[in-house]
Design an enzyme around this catalytic site. Structure first.
Site, short mmCIF file in Angstrom:
data_model
loop_
_atom_site.label_atom_id
_atom_site.label_comp_id
_atom_site.label_asym_id
_atom_site.label_seq_id
_atom_site.Cartn_x
_atom_site.Cartn_y
_atom_site.Cartn_z
N GLY A 173 -36.15 54.88 -6.12
CA GLY A 173 -35.70 56.22 -5.75
C GLY A 173 -36.83 57.23 -5.78
CB ALA A 229 -38.51 58.78 -1.06
N GLY A 251 -35.37 63.56 -5.18
CA GLY A 251 -34.66 63.86 -6.41
C GLY A 251 -35.44 63.61 -7.69
CB ILE A 252 -34.29 62.29 -10.97
CG1 ILE A 252 -33.23 63.37 -11.24
CG2 ILE A 252 -34.93 61.86 -12.28
CD1 ILE A 252 -32.03 62.86 -12.03
CG ASP A 297 -30.36 48.66 1.62
OD1 ASP A 297 -29.92 49.23 0.61
OD2 ASP A 297 -29.67 48.44 2.64
CE1 TYR A 355 -23.87 58.97 -9.73
CE2 TYR A 355 -22.51 60.05 -11.37
CZ TYR A 355 -23.75 59.79 -10.83
OH TYR A 355 -24.87 60.34 -11.41
#
Length: 187
Positions: free
Chosen positions: A8, A10, A12-13, A41, A151
């Protein structure tokens, strides 16, 4: 120089973490769908396997840190996609990169959970059980039936997986610190 992989990376966090680590002099191997070192992916087994192979090749089999940060919200996404990325993507990369972390210096790994799991009522136990048992097909089916809980279920199961694993022979007994971080809402 420490070598740290981040899923992840690229946005946000993950991107913020990458920026801080690089500013501190670390070499970061970014894993994401775009704008990264390893394009993968994490919603698919093939993508996860490719991410592992490419990351291990880029770090020459030795990592000092790993941040399992890739994740999607449950809003507007199928529950099966949410659990595939948020739980199975994180756990499979944590397990798959553990040998490289065991060769690292003062190695540590962090999984991003969510403080939202503490406020979501009625997360189906059957979803958590399917996730923790590693049954991706069953978890996907259950998550699609309970999309509104996918989630929170994925992040709660991830926190429980970390809690169960952190003191085991593959982690702290191998010299690797394993933690979950549960941030609140981010923008």
């Amino acid at each position: 120089m420490r070598t740290i992989a981040i899923t992840g990376s690229a946005s946000g966090i993950g991107l913020a973490t990458r920026n801080v680590l690089e500013a501190e002099g670390a070499r970061v191997i970014g894993i994401d769908l775009k704008d990264c070192d390893v394009k993968a992916d994490l919603a698919t087994k093939v993508g996860r396997e490719g991410a592992l192979q490419d990351t291990i090749a880029l770090c020459n089999g030795q990592l000092d840190g790993f941040v399992a940060c890739a994740g999607i919200s449950g809003i507007g996404n199928p529950g099966s996609l949410t659990v595939a990325i948020n739980y199975f993507g994180a756990v499979e990369l944590l397990e798959g990169l553990q040998p490289a972390l065991a060769k690292g210096t003062d190695a540590s790994a962090v999984a991003i959970s969510s403080n939202g799991v503490t406020t979501m009522p009625n997360i189906p136990d059957v979803l958590i059980d399917a996730l923790l048992s590693g049954d991706e097909a069953a978890a996907a089916e259950i998550a699609d039936k309970h999309t509104g809980h996918a989630y929170a279920g994925s992040k709660l199961a991830l926190a429980r997986w970390v809690r169960r694993s952190a003191t085991g022979e593959n982690w702290i007994q191998a010299g690797i610190t394993l933690n979950a971080v549960a941030p609140g809402r981010t923008s």
